[in-house]
Design a protein around this motif. Structure first.
Motif, mmCIF file in Angstrom:
data_model
loop_
_atom_site.group_PDB
_atom_site.id
_atom_site.type_symbol
_atom_site.label_atom_id
_atom_site.label_comp_id
_atom_site.label_asym_id
_atom_site.label_seq_id
_atom_site.Cartn_x
_atom_site.Cartn_y
_atom_site.Cartn_z
ATOM 1 N N UNK A 91 0.812 -1.154 0.017
ATOM 2 C CA UNK A 91 -0.075 -0.129 -0.127
ATOM 3 C C UNK A 91 0.934 1.161 -0.106
ATOM 4 N N UNK A 92 1.969 1.274 0.713
ATOM 5 C CA UNK A 92 2.775 2.190 0.859
ATOM 6 C C UNK A 92 3.445 2.563 -0.581
ATOM 7 N N UNK A 93 3.685 1.331 -1.252
ATOM 8 C CA UNK A 93 4.570 1.151 -2.335
ATOM 9 C C UNK A 93 3.537 2.196 -3.432
ATOM 10 N N UNK A 98 2.356 6.923 -6.886
ATOM 11 C CA UNK A 98 1.455 7.819 -7.075
ATOM 12 C C UNK A 98 2.250 9.226 -7.135
ATOM 13 N N UNK A 99 2.546 9.574 -5.971
ATOM 14 C CA UNK A 99 3.239 10.674 -5.439
ATOM 15 C C UNK A 99 4.369 10.994 -6.445
ATOM 16 N N UNK A 100 5.303 10.074 -6.376
ATOM 17 C CA UNK A 100 6.609 10.268 -7.177
ATOM 18 C C UNK A 100 6.249 10.539 -8.669
ATOM 19 N N UNK A 101 5.125 9.937 -9.248
ATOM 20 C CA UNK A 101 4.829 10.192 -10.538
ATOM 21 C C UNK A 101 4.486 11.776 -10.716
ATOM 22 N N UNK A 182 0.362 15.804 -4.857
ATOM 23 C CA UNK A 182 0.723 14.510 -5.022
ATOM 24 C C UNK A 182 0.138 13.718 -3.636
ATOM 25 N N UNK A 183 0.095 14.256 -2.617
ATOM 26 C CA UNK A 183 -0.296 13.827 -1.309
ATOM 27 C C UNK A 183 -1.767 13.662 -1.454
ATOM 28 N N UNK A 184 -2.596 14.555 -2.148
ATOM 29 C CA UNK A 184 -3.942 14.544 -1.844
ATOM 30 C C UNK A 184 -4.486 13.491 -3.081
ATOM 31 N N UNK A 185 -3.750 13.473 -4.170
ATOM 32 C CA UNK A 185 -4.022 12.460 -4.996
ATOM 33 C C UNK A 185 -3.852 11.207 -4.495
ATOM 34 N N UNK A 186 -2.706 10.549 -3.957
ATOM 35 C CA UNK A 186 -2.522 9.366 -3.176
ATOM 36 C C UNK A 186 -3.643 9.163 -2.289
ATOM 37 N N UNK A 187 -3.824 10.034 -1.418
ATOM 38 C CA UNK A 187 -4.854 10.001 -0.368
ATOM 39 C C UNK A 187 -6.321 9.649 -0.976
ATOM 40 N N UNK A 188 -6.827 10.032 -2.011
ATOM 41 C CA UNK A 188 -8.042 9.581 -2.427
ATOM 42 C C UNK A 188 -8.121 8.642 -3.104
#
Length: 226
Positions: A91-93, A98-101, A182-188
Motif C-alpha cells: 500500500x505504501x509502495x 502515485x506521489x513520485x509520478x 501529490x499527497x491529496x491524489x494518493x490519499x483519494x
C-alpha cells in the motif's frame, strides 16, 4: 590495418553522444505542442546533425520517438526505485508511486510533460508505466492491503485518470503546490481502494526519499546541453 582500441573507443563515444542528442531532440518535441508531428529534418536540426546521421542510428522517426519514450521511462524507473528503496508495504509502495509520478513535474520536468501530453497512450503501452502499476496494485490486493473495486484494469484506469488530471492541474496553474497535490491524489486513491481515512492520510503524507533530477537529456531544457 585495423583501428586501435583508442580510436575505436573515440568512435563509440561519438556514436553514443550523437544518439543521445537525437533522443534529446525527440524528447524536446514530445514535450512540445509539435509532438510526433516533428519531421525528420526538424529532429536532425534540433540535434545539430544531418538527416543521414539520423538514419544511421534509427530506421525512421518513429523508432527515434520510441527510443525517446524508453529513455523517459528509464528516468522514471530510476526515480521510483529511489523513492521505494527498502519499502515493503504494497500500500505504501502504491502511494509512493502515485506521489513520485506527480512530483516528476519538479524533478524530471521534460519527462513529466511527455507523460502529460501523451496521456493514456503513454500509460497504456505494455513497456510503459502500466505493468509497474499493475504489479503494484495486484500485490496490494493479494496481500489484502487494498480492496480494488472491479477488475485490475478498472483500478489502473482510475489511477491513471487521477494522475493525468493532477498533471494537467499542475501544468495549468503554477501556484498549485506539487507536494500537496501529490499527497491529496494518493490519499483519494487509497481511500477509493479501501483504506480507512487515518491510515490513508498516514501513508500519503510520509516523507519521500529525495529524487535526484533526471540526468538524461529529456525535455526543452536539454537543448542548452548540446
Amino acid at each position: 590495418m585495423s583501428s586501435s582500441p583508442r580510436s575505436d573507443n573515440r568512435h563509440r563515444r561519438r556514436r553514443e553522444d550523437t544518439r543521445a542528442r537525437l533522443i534529446a531532440a525527440a524528447c524536446d518535441y514530445l514535450a512540445s505542442d509539435v509532438g510526433t508531428a516533428a519531421s525528420v529534418q526538424q529532429l536532425a536540426a534540433r540535434a545539430d546533425v544531418g538527416v543521414g546521421t539520423l538514419y544511421g542510428h534509427f530506421a525512421d522517426k518513429h523508432a527515434l520517438f520510441d527510443a525517446a519514450v524508453a529513455s523517459t521511462l528509464d528516468d522514471f524507473g530510476a526515480a521510483f526505485d529511489q523513492v521505494n528503496a527498502d519499502v515493503a508495504d504494497p500500500a505504501l509502495l502504491f502511494a509512493n508511486g502515485v506521489r513520485a509520478t506527480l512530483l516528476l513535474r519538479t524533478t524530471h520536468r521534460g519527462g513529466s510533460e511527455i507523460l502529460r501530453r501523451l496521456g493514456f497512450e503513454f500509460l497504456a503501452r505494455d513497456t510503459a508505466l502500466a505493468p509497474r502499476a499493475a504489479a503494484g496494485l495486484e500485490a496490494a490486493r493479494a496481500s489484502g492491503r487494498l480492496d480494488l473495486p472491479g477488475d485490475l484494469d478498472t483500478a489502473l484506469a482510475c489511477t491513471a485518470g487521477a494522475i493525468l488530471g493532477c498533471l494537467h492541474l499542475l501544468a495549468s496553474d503554477p501556484s498549485v503546490d506539487p507536494d500537496a497535490t501529490a499527497s491529496s491524489c494518493a490519499l483519494g486513491l487509497l481511500r477509493m481502494f479501501g483504506l480507512d481515512d487515518d491510515e490513508a492520510r498516514d501513508l500519503s503524507s510520509r516523507p519521500l526519499a529525495t529524487v535526484r533530477p533526471g540526468t538524461s537529456s529529456t525535455g526543452p531544457d536539454a537543448r542548452s546541453q548540446h
